[in-house]
Design an enzyme around this catalytic site. Structure first.
Site: not given
Length: 231
Positions: A28, A31, A83-85, A96, A99, A105
């Site tokens: 989520t 990115t 996943d993004g960070a 994280k 979002g 996550e």
């Protein structure tokens, strides 16, 4: 190369690690959404994966773009999560949850054999904490929970405001119906110790410190994407 182009570069590099037929956790955030877009293009060409989204927001984007989804109950063991960070340090410890999806996550990442983090170079730090640490809490007794967090932080030498995340005229609510407290510690010299202490507070549902979960990070900058492994 602007920020979005760097995110796309990281997403494209991560896609090279996705194999046909994989059970894939899908993250989520901005990115991760670029990853969904490049993944959808590959799926449209006949590439097959089964995706498990980490939020309702990600699920909506996947369905809109034609990425096939399953629930984590249908696929409780995953091959890979991408996943993004919000921050990543040299040991691949992460912050994280910017979002608001940190609980899902972390559950999805924990169900995966591997986790690849994608980010632009502005997210790489020497010490975690410049980004506000999200802490997901049960609404019941949230003031007592906040006091407990403040006491833990004080014992570890951490200071800074801890505030309820807002959304519109009220508090932000997670997909699970919880609140998020954003802790502005500035620097977290011992992220491992803080993670252990937060886990022991009954009202804390989850926190945004991801320790020993990422197997590698793909970091994009003006010169392209590079791979970061734990030091």
């Amino acid at each position: 190369m602007d920020a979005r182009q760097m995110k796309i570069k990281a997403a494209e590099a991560a896609l090279e690690h996705v194999e046909n037929g994989m059970r894939l956790g899908i993250g989520t955030g901005s990115t991760a959404e670029e990853f969904v877009r490049v993944l959808a293009e590959k799926v449209a060409s006949g590439f097959q994966i089964s995706g498990v989204p980490t939020s309702e927001r990600t699920a909506r984007l996947c369905l809109e773009l034609g990425v096939p989804l399953k629930s984590l109950d249908e696929l409780p063991e995953l091959d890979l999560t991408i996943d993004g960070a919000d921050e990543v340090d040299g040991k691949l410890r992460l912050i994280k949850g910017g979002g608001g999806a940190l609980l899902r996550e972390k559950i999805v990442a924990s169900a995966s054999a591997r986790m690849i983090v994608i980010a632009d170079e502005t997210k790489v730090v020497d010490v975690l904490g410049a980004f506000k640490l999200p802490i997901e809490v049960n609404p019941f007794g949230q003031l007592a929970t906040r006091l407990a967090i403040e006491k833990v932080a004080s014992r570890l030498g951490l200071t800074g405001d801890i505030v309820v995340r807002a959304s519109g005229d009220g508090p932000f609510m997670t997909d699970g119906g919880h609140l998020i407290l954003d802790a502005s510690f500035g620097r977290i010299p011992d992220a491992d110790a803080l993670a252990v202490e937060l886990n022991a507070i009954p009202g804390v549902v989850e926190h945004g410190l991801f320790i020993e979960m990422a197997s590698m990070a793909i970091i994009a900058g003006p010169e392209g994407a590079r791979t970061l492994k734990a030091s």
